[in-house]
Design a protein around this motif. Structure first.
Motif, mmCIF file in Angstrom:
data_model
loop_
_atom_site.group_PDB
_atom_site.id
_atom_site.type_symbol
_atom_site.label_atom_id
_atom_site.label_comp_id
_atom_site.label_asym_id
_atom_site.label_seq_id
_atom_site.Cartn_x
_atom_site.Cartn_y
_atom_site.Cartn_z
ATOM 1 N N UNK A 37 -72.645 -56.602 -3.345
ATOM 2 C CA UNK A 37 -74.027 -55.813 -3.599
ATOM 3 C C UNK A 37 -74.730 -55.240 -2.441
ATOM 4 N N UNK A 38 -74.956 -53.911 -2.404
ATOM 5 C CA UNK A 38 -75.594 -53.459 -1.300
ATOM 6 C C UNK A 38 -76.624 -52.618 -1.579
ATOM 7 N N UNK A 39 -77.603 -52.048 -0.617
ATOM 8 C CA UNK A 39 -78.546 -51.043 -0.902
ATOM 9 C C UNK A 39 -78.383 -49.862 -0.159
ATOM 10 N N UNK A 40 -78.253 -48.705 -0.581
ATOM 11 C CA UNK A 40 -77.733 -47.511 -0.227
ATOM 12 C C UNK A 40 -78.943 -46.323 -0.405
ATOM 13 N N UNK A 41 -79.362 -45.434 0.438
ATOM 14 C CA UNK A 41 -80.090 -44.391 0.271
ATOM 15 C C UNK A 41 -79.456 -43.247 -0.365
ATOM 16 N N UNK A 42 -80.008 -42.813 -1.608
ATOM 17 C CA UNK A 42 -79.342 -42.083 -2.499
ATOM 18 C C UNK A 42 -79.946 -40.659 -2.193
ATOM 19 N N UNK A 43 -81.137 -40.447 -2.011
ATOM 20 C CA UNK A 43 -81.759 -39.064 -2.057
ATOM 21 C C UNK A 43 -82.984 -39.386 -1.363
ATOM 22 N N UNK A 44 -83.333 -38.058 -0.540
ATOM 23 C CA UNK A 44 -84.736 -38.326 0.099
ATOM 24 C C UNK A 44 -85.366 -37.006 -0.430
ATOM 25 N N UNK A 45 -86.538 -36.888 -0.791
ATOM 26 C CA UNK A 45 -87.343 -35.735 -1.247
ATOM 27 C C UNK A 45 -88.957 -35.596 -1.078
ATOM 28 N N UNK A 46 -89.492 -34.591 -1.054
ATOM 29 C CA UNK A 46 -90.995 -34.881 -1.059
ATOM 30 C C UNK A 46 -91.657 -34.841 -2.224
ATOM 31 N N UNK A 47 -92.566 -35.806 -2.257
ATOM 32 C CA UNK A 47 -93.539 -35.930 -3.339
ATOM 33 C C UNK A 47 -94.713 -35.523 -2.821
ATOM 34 N N UNK A 48 -95.496 -34.253 -3.170
ATOM 35 C CA UNK A 48 -96.729 -33.915 -2.558
ATOM 36 C C UNK A 48 -96.122 -33.652 -1.212
ATOM 37 N N UNK A 49 -97.036 -34.272 -0.329
ATOM 38 C CA UNK A 49 -97.010 -34.039 1.256
ATOM 39 C C UNK A 49 -95.895 -35.199 2.003
ATOM 40 N N UNK A 50 -95.775 -36.180 0.772
ATOM 41 C CA UNK A 50 -94.981 -37.549 1.411
ATOM 42 C C UNK A 50 -93.726 -37.358 1.360
ATOM 43 N N UNK A 51 -92.773 -38.085 2.137
ATOM 44 C CA UNK A 51 -91.459 -38.067 2.261
ATOM 45 C C UNK A 51 -91.082 -39.505 1.432
ATOM 46 N N UNK A 52 -90.124 -39.372 0.397
ATOM 47 C CA UNK A 52 -89.705 -40.567 -0.442
ATOM 48 C C UNK A 52 -88.365 -40.784 -0.429
ATOM 49 N N UNK A 53 -87.743 -41.897 -0.433
ATOM 50 C CA UNK A 53 -86.488 -42.223 -0.477
ATOM 51 C C UNK A 53 -86.174 -42.812 -1.671
ATOM 52 N N UNK A 54 -85.110 -42.368 -2.341
ATOM 53 C CA UNK A 54 -84.484 -43.433 -3.532
ATOM 54 C C UNK A 54 -83.185 -44.060 -3.210
ATOM 55 N N UNK A 55 -83.664 -45.260 -3.209
ATOM 56 C CA UNK A 55 -82.672 -46.196 -2.700
ATOM 57 C C UNK A 55 -81.923 -46.898 -4.041
ATOM 58 N N UNK A 56 -80.677 -47.036 -4.009
ATOM 59 C CA UNK A 56 -79.877 -47.654 -5.000
ATOM 60 C C UNK A 56 -79.367 -48.923 -4.815
ATOM 61 N N UNK A 57 -79.417 -50.028 -5.504
ATOM 62 C CA UNK A 57 -78.781 -51.379 -5.438
ATOM 63 C C UNK A 57 -77.248 -51.040 -6.205
ATOM 64 N N UNK A 58 -76.397 -51.095 -5.287
ATOM 65 C CA UNK A 58 -74.998 -50.624 -5.358
ATOM 66 C C UNK A 58 -73.829 -51.909 -5.425
ATOM 67 N N UNK A 59 -72.930 -51.318 -6.215
ATOM 68 C CA UNK A 59 -71.840 -52.217 -6.158
ATOM 69 C C UNK A 59 -70.448 -51.539 -5.718
ATOM 70 N N UNK A 60 -69.635 -52.003 -4.742
ATOM 71 C CA UNK A 60 -68.613 -51.126 -4.496
ATOM 72 C C UNK A 60 -67.534 -50.918 -5.305
#
Length: 189
Positions: free
Chosen positions: A137-160
């Motif tokens: 198991x590992x944690x990988x960033x999936x997507x970066x996006x703006x929510x209002x004026x803030x930057x958010x990162x969607x991270x995923x718990x992943x299996x290879x």
């Protein structure tokens, strides 16, 4: 006559008052320009190489020059990964490339691949830490996006994924595409 002039004066005052209030009551509203897209960057390699078990939205601590560079579209999540801090209380985003801001001087710019702290709750950090102790198991960033004026990162718990899983995904995708083509041609004909 004085009564007539007084009545005329009152009616003109009312019409002036009514015209001035009608323009202020129905003032035009200013429309805000709509944002084109809030998505900054998507990690397509992650969906291909990993099976996403669960995902979390996290804030990210950035410098001013990094925000300016991100608004210019100079962010790449391709080689990024998330690891727990040494104290075990938080998570850090590693190996994500944010290019230098073009108009800033070298003194005020940032390092392109520096370690950036993620803003997650304590419970989310503990849960993720327990999950990555499981082998594979590992944690990988999936997507970066703006929510209002803030930057958010969607991270995923992943299996290879192994090579066989990748081939099966490609076969499923092609099968869906063929089915959609058949349905489309059936509707047309």
């Amino acid at each position: 006559s004085p009564a007539f002039s007084l009545a005329l004066l009152h009616t003109t005052d009312r019409t002036i008052a009514s015209t001035s209030t009608s323009t202020s009551l129905f003032a035009r509203s200013k429309k805000k320009p709509k944002a084109k897209s809030s998505t900054i960057s998507v990690n397509r390699q992650a969906r291909r190489n990993y099976e996403v078990v669960s995902s979390y939205d996290a804030g990210i601590s950035l410098l001013g020059s990094e925000i300016k560079a991100i608004r210019d579209g100079k962010m790449n999540l391709g080689d990024g990964f998330v690891r727990p801090d040494s104290k075990g209380r938080g998570m850090s985003l590693c190996n994500v490339h944010i290019g230098k801001h073009s108009t800033g001087s070298e003194f005020f710019n940032h390092e392109e691949r520096r370690v950036r702290p993620l803003l997650l709750t304590k419970e989310e950090c503990r849960k993720l830490r327990r999950e990555i102790d499981i082998k594979g198991m590992t944690i990988v960033p999936l997507k970066a996006y703006f929510k209002g004026s803030h930057v958010k990162i969607k991270v995923g718990l992943c299996k290879g994924k192994n090579q066989r899983d990748k081939r099966n995904d490609i076969k499923d995708r092609e099968q869906k595409r063929d089915d959609n083509r058949m349905m489309k041609s059936f509707r047309m004909g």
